[in-house]
Design an enzyme around this catalytic site. Structure first.
Site, PDB file in Angstrom:
ATOM      1  N   GLU A 172       0.889  -1.169   0.000  1.00 30.52           N
ATOM      2  CA  GLU A 172       0.000   0.000   0.000  1.00 30.52           C
ATOM      3  C   GLU A 172       0.919   1.209   0.000  1.00 30.52           C
ATOM      4  OE1 GLU A 172      -3.380   2.343   2.667  1.00 30.52           O
ATOM      5  OE2 GLU A 172      -2.363   0.588   3.484  1.00 30.52           O
ATOM      6  N   CYS A 191      -2.450   8.250   3.578  1.00 32.30           N
ATOM      7  CA  CYS A 191      -2.480   7.897   2.157  1.00 32.30           C
ATOM      8  C   CYS A 191      -3.561   8.669   1.401  1.00 32.30           C
ATOM      9  CB  CYS A 191      -2.682   6.394   1.994  1.00 32.30           C
ATOM     10  SG  CYS A 191      -4.172   5.751   2.763  1.00 32.30           S
TER      11      CYS A 191
END
Length: 244
Positions: free
Chosen positions: A193, A227
């Site tokens: 990720e 993120c």
């Protein structure tokens, strides 16, 4: 350490899937009981505010319970439709400092699928990781099944993620780090990720005051290290004049 953890995976995989799921539920119970302590650790070590770390503890608990339940589907013939699930074996979780509780727990929950786990936290979040691993052990999981590797970045960390006995690496970090891992071992089974470039669009119908509030919160909450943090603001038409 790697060899001992790989051996523990064999014993862990021999258990009934329901036993592994029950163990993950117990971990969720321990984390819930230690909410205040975990919030304190995240605040003192990496500067997480209470309003940001409290839901992170809840997310860590949810990871344990969610993966415990969904792992049972891997052994349900009706659900697998003729396929047969095979655990990876030994997983290394390389977790970040910006979400030092939820993200490492989500990776370590690979236990539910029959994997042993070595947690290699980002150097600024070693204490958070230590408290998480202690919670897994206090919930009854063997100490050689869930192992903390509080390493600084360098040659030893590289040896860990590229070790021949490591079956999978779970990384949450930058795109450059993911590329670096793959350059070390091109056939690495890497679940990454990584960072992105996220935009927030403000249209003319938006309330300017609310738009400013949301832009600032998106860009700078969690020290800007999220993120989904906004790094690009797009103003549509007259919204550009309203927000100047």
């Amino acid at each position: 350490l790697v060899a001992a953890t790989a051996e523990a995976a064999v014993v862990w995989q021999s258990l009934d899937p329901a036993e592994r799921a029950a163990a993950l539920h117990r971990v969720g119970d321990v984390l819930a009981a230690r909410r205040a302590e975990l919030i304190e650790v995240a605040g003192s070590e990496v500067g997480k505010t209470i309003d940001q770390s409290d839901p992170e503890v809840s997310e860590a608990i949810d990871f344990c319970r969610h993966y415990a339940e969904t792992s049972l589907l891997l052994h349900d013939p009706a659900h697998m439709a003729g396929a047969r699930f095979v655990p990876a074996g030994l997983t290394v979780v390389a977790s970040p400092w910006n979400f030092p509780l939820a993200i490492p727990t989500g990776g370590v929950a690979a236990l539910a699928a029959g994997n042993a786990v070595i947690l290699k936290p980002a150097p600024p979040a070693k204490r958070c990781a230590a408290e998480l691993v202690r919670a897994f052990h206090d919930a009854g999981l063997p100490e050689d099944l869930v192992v903390l590797a509080p390493l600084d970045d360098g040659d030893v960390s590289r040896h860990l993620v590229t070790h021949e006995l490591v079956d999978r690496v779970v990384l949450t970090g930058s795109y450059d780090t993911a590329r670096l891992f793959r350059s070390w071992k091109p056939n690495m089974r890497l679940l990454g990720e990584t960072s992105g470039k996220n935009a927030l669009i403000v249209t003319p119908s938006a309330d300017p005051d609310l738009a400013v509030r949301d832009v600032v919160a998106s860009a700078f909450a969690h020290a800007g290290q999220k993120c989904s943090a906004s790094s690009l603001l797009i103003l549509v038409g007259s919204a550009g004049d309203a927000l100047r």
